[in-house]
Design a protein around this motif. Structure first.
Motif, short mmCIF file in Angstrom:
data_model
loop_
_atom_site.label_atom_id
_atom_site.label_comp_id
_atom_site.label_asym_id
_atom_site.label_seq_id
_atom_site.Cartn_x
_atom_site.Cartn_y
_atom_site.Cartn_z
N TRP A 44 3.11 -25.29 2.25
CA TRP A 44 3.06 -25.35 3.81
C TRP A 44 1.94 -24.99 4.58
CZ3 TRP A 44 7.41 -20.68 3.27
CH2 TRP A 44 8.65 -21.48 2.61
N GLY A 45 0.84 -24.82 3.84
CA GLY A 45 -0.56 -24.43 4.34
C GLY A 45 -0.57 -23.34 5.05
N TRP A 46 0.10 -22.20 4.41
CA TRP A 46 -0.04 -20.89 5.35
C TRP A 46 -0.79 -19.95 4.48
CZ3 TRP A 46 5.69 -18.63 6.12
CH2 TRP A 46 6.42 -19.49 6.95
N PRO A 47 -1.94 -19.58 5.55
CA PRO A 47 -2.81 -18.61 5.09
C PRO A 47 -2.22 -17.02 4.97
CG PRO A 47 -3.19 -19.00 7.28
CD PRO A 47 -2.00 -19.87 6.96
N VAL A 48 -3.05 -16.29 4.40
CA VAL A 48 -2.50 -14.89 4.35
C VAL A 48 -3.81 -14.05 4.63
CG1 VAL A 48 -2.96 -14.70 1.79
CG2 VAL A 48 -1.52 -12.87 3.28
N VAL A 49 -3.56 -13.10 5.52
CA VAL A 49 -4.89 -11.98 5.78
C VAL A 49 -4.76 -10.77 4.79
CG1 VAL A 49 -5.78 -10.43 7.63
CG2 VAL A 49 -4.72 -12.76 8.20
N ASN A 50 -5.94 -10.34 4.29
CA ASN A 50 -6.02 -9.37 3.29
C ASN A 50 -7.02 -8.10 4.19
OD1 ASN A 50 -7.33 -8.19 0.14
ND2 ASN A 50 -5.83 -7.44 1.43
N ALA A 51 -6.31 -6.93 4.55
CA ALA A 51 -6.92 -5.87 4.92
C ALA A 51 -7.85 -5.09 3.96
CB ALA A 51 -5.93 -5.07 5.92
N TYR A 52 -9.11 -5.44 3.81
CA TYR A 52 -9.80 -5.15 2.41
C TYR A 52 -10.50 -3.98 2.90
CZ TYR A 52 -11.84 -6.10 -2.30
OH TYR A 52 -12.13 -6.04 -3.50
N ILE A 53 -10.48 -3.00 1.83
CA ILE A 53 -11.26 -1.64 1.92
C ILE A 53 -12.55 -2.12 1.63
CG2 ILE A 53 -11.23 0.91 0.87
CD1 ILE A 53 -8.17 0.40 0.39
N GLY A 93 -10.57 -20.39 1.05
CA GLY A 93 -10.46 -20.36 2.41
C GLY A 93 -8.84 -19.91 2.96
N TRP A 94 -7.94 -19.73 1.97
CA TRP A 94 -6.65 -19.40 2.17
C TRP A 94 -6.40 -17.97 2.41
CZ3 TRP A 94 -3.02 -17.38 -1.19
CH2 TRP A 94 -3.30 -17.45 -2.43
N VAL A 95 -7.14 -17.05 1.76
CA VAL A 95 -6.99 -15.57 1.83
C VAL A 95 -8.10 -15.28 2.87
CG1 VAL A 95 -6.76 -13.40 0.75
CG2 VAL A 95 -5.94 -15.38 -0.33
N ASP A 96 -7.52 -14.62 3.85
CA ASP A 96 -8.49 -14.27 5.06
C ASP A 96 -8.86 -12.73 5.02
OD1 ASP A 96 -9.88 -14.01 7.56
OD2 ASP A 96 -8.26 -14.54 8.72
N TYR A 97 -9.97 -12.49 4.67
CA TYR A 97 -10.48 -11.00 4.69
C TYR A 97 -10.91 -10.45 6.07
CZ TYR A 97 -9.63 -11.87 -0.36
OH TYR A 97 -8.96 -12.23 -1.75
N GLN A 98 -10.06 -9.24 6.22
CA GLN A 98 -10.38 -8.63 7.34
C GLN A 98 -10.70 -7.07 7.14
OE1 GLN A 98 -11.20 -10.14 10.29
NE2 GLN A 98 -10.83 -12.35 9.28
N ALA A 99 -11.09 -6.42 7.79
CA ALA A 99 -11.69 -4.84 7.54
C ALA A 99 -10.44 -3.80 7.58
CB ALA A 99 -12.51 -4.50 8.62
N HIS A 100 -10.46 -2.87 6.59
CA HIS A 100 -9.44 -1.74 6.74
C HIS A 100 -10.19 -0.60 6.09
CE1 HIS A 100 -5.55 -0.56 6.28
NE2 HIS A 100 -5.39 -0.41 4.87
N GLY A 101 -11.25 -0.56 6.99
CA GLY A 101 -11.94 1.02 6.65
C GLY A 101 -13.05 0.95 5.51
N TYR A 102 -13.84 1.69 5.36
CA TYR A 102 -14.86 1.66 4.30
C TYR A 102 -14.12 2.71 3.16
CZ TYR A 102 -19.02 2.10 1.56
OH TYR A 102 -20.16 1.91 0.37
N ILE A 103 -14.32 3.89 3.38
CA ILE A 103 -13.49 4.81 2.26
C ILE A 103 -11.97 4.82 2.45
CG2 ILE A 103 -13.29 7.34 1.69
CD1 ILE A 103 -15.91 7.69 2.83
N HIS A 104 -11.64 4.68 3.92
CA HIS A 104 -10.15 4.22 4.06
C HIS A 104 -9.11 5.43 3.71
CE1 HIS A 104 -6.14 3.22 2.23
NE2 HIS A 104 -6.18 2.46 3.43
N ASN A 105 -9.34 6.38 2.98
CA ASN A 105 -8.33 7.44 2.80
C ASN A 105 -8.04 8.38 4.06
OD1 ASN A 105 -7.69 6.28 0.14
ND2 ASN A 105 -9.10 7.27 -0.97
N ILE A 106 -9.18 8.67 4.81
CA ILE A 106 -9.01 9.37 5.78
C ILE A 106 -8.67 8.82 7.23
CG2 ILE A 106 -10.03 11.59 7.16
CD1 ILE A 106 -11.67 11.94 4.41
N PRO A 107 -7.63 8.90 7.82
CA PRO A 107 -7.22 8.14 8.96
C PRO A 107 -8.36 8.66 10.04
CG PRO A 107 -5.18 8.89 8.16
CD PRO A 107 -6.57 9.38 7.21
N ILE A 108 -8.55 7.73 10.98
CA ILE A 108 -9.27 8.19 12.42
C ILE A 108 -8.47 8.89 13.19
CG2 ILE A 108 -10.58 7.15 14.53
CD1 ILE A 108 -11.72 5.14 12.45
#
Length: 381
Positions: A200-209, A228-243
């Motif tokens: 179907w041409g569907w991309p997916v976003v990965n919120a990457y640590i 090009g079909w997995v779109d990597y975006q930000a999910h924090g650096y250490i990630h384990n401690i919420p802001i």
């Protein structure tokens, strides 16, 4: 064939009167346009486009009707409201320039009225029955994806969502943003998402640590990013401690800025979306995030779908959704966008569709031609 030019002229004046009213609403307060000059210029431009056959001249004794300029500019269309969301989850607007909003809304090259996005959050897809709150079984995952497709949804990437949310840029009328949180091996995307990209041409976003470790994991995800079909975006650096509200600027910059640095280093891209780790955010973090260049932010709150200049938010913690952090105090709807949890998304598809269809029936669904927009906005600057 006889043409009724008197009727055309009457219709023309009604249209010009409406445009003049809207034009008056879009004029800067310090520079009030002379309505007679506006109407004369608009009338002469429009009449020049009416071709009158030489063998049937217009009657010379037909008086030219006098257009009535409304003294009070017409009110802008009200924000679409719906009873399909929880009472506390009210739609919030974010475009402060009403004229810019109307221009984006009416542009015939932009998204259709009622265009809606359903952001969906995934964490883990299990082979057998799901055993955790952050899991969905492979069987239920396939049912969700097939239902989305059968109901006319199409997946988009993060940049498409940014362009739509900011400028109402054209996207499929029923869009879904598939966001997989946390780091995963390439095998996970190949097993569960690749088939939908190929079919179907569907991309997916990965919120990457963004933590700078595991070069092997970075390498295989960078290879998917290059496809090009997995779109990597930000999910924090250490990630384990919420802001939180108590988080220091140093910590916020480390989490949000560090994620940018890592994605630039390993994937040669700068993220435009920030998926808040643990769903935690604050007004200060939203402010810093926009300064760092993030365009959109995503919570774990299940409020509803989103449209252009329309994002469900809550003012305070409420009983209908007691675990959801209220977004309104952060003062930026674009950085606190809700998401559906994967296990609940399938049951909300009809609601999402109804909201889009109802919004499309609002009065502002009737868009002027691009010629009319040109007249309406030519004098803004």
């Amino acid at each position: 064939m006889k043409t009724n030019y008197g009727l055309k002229a009457s219709h023309l004046f009604l249209t010009l009167s409406l445009l003049a009213g809207l034009l008056a609403a879009c004029q800067p307060a310090a520079a009030t346009a002379d309505p007679n000059i506006v109407m004369t210029a608009a009338y002469e431009t429009a009449v020049a486009q009416i071709s009158i056959p030489t063998e049937t001249p217009a009657p010379t004794d037909t008086p030219v009707p006098t257009a009535t300029i409304p003294r009070t500019p017409p009110a802008l269309p009200a924000t679409y409201q719906t009873s399909l969301l929880k009472p506390e989850d009210l739609p919030r607007t974010y475009v402060t320039d009403s004229c810019q909003y109307l221009q984006n809304k009416w542009n015939s090259n932009n998204a259709l009225p009622g265009t809606i996005i359903m952001p969906v959050m995934f964490h883990g897809i299990t082979k057998d029955a799901a055993t955790g709150l952050n899991q969905i079984s492979a069987q239920d995952f396939k049912k969700l994806m097939n239902d989305l497709h059968e109901l006319g949804f199409q997946a988009i990437n993060m940049q498409q969502m940014v362009d739509f949310m900011y400028n109402n840029t054209n996207i499929p009328p029923r869009s879904v943003l598939l966001i997989v949180d946390d780091r995963h091996f390439a095998e996970s995307f190949n097993d569960h998402f690749r088939t939908y990209y190929e079919q179907w041409g569907w991309p997916v976003v990965n919120a990457y640590i963004g933590i700078d470790e595991r070069p092997d994991l970075w390498a295989e995800n960078a290879a998917l990013s290059a496809e090009g079909w997995v779109d990597y975006q930000a999910h924090g650096y250490i990630h384990n401690i919420p802001i939180m509200n108590s988080s220091t600027d140093e910590f916020i910059n480390g989490e949000m800025g560090g994620a940018i640095t890592s994605l630039q280093k390993y994937m040669n891209k700068t993220p435009v979306g920030y998926i808040w780790p643990g769903g935690g955010f604050s007004a200060r973090a939203v402010e810093i995030g926009t300064q760092l260049g993030y365009k959109l932010g995503f919570t774990v709150n299940q409020r509803g779908p989103v449209m252009y200049n329309w994002i469900p938010q809550a003012d305070a913690v409420n009983q209908s959704n007691p675990m959801a952090i209220p977004e309104v105090p952060a003062n930026n709807p674009l950085m606190t966008i809700p998401r559906y949890w994967d296990v609940n998304a399938r049951g909300q598809l009809d609601t999402v569709i109804q909201i889009g269809e109802q919004a499309a029936l609002m009065p502002n669904k009737i868009r002027p031609s691009n010629w009319s927009i040109t007249i309406l906005f030519a004098r803004r600057h």
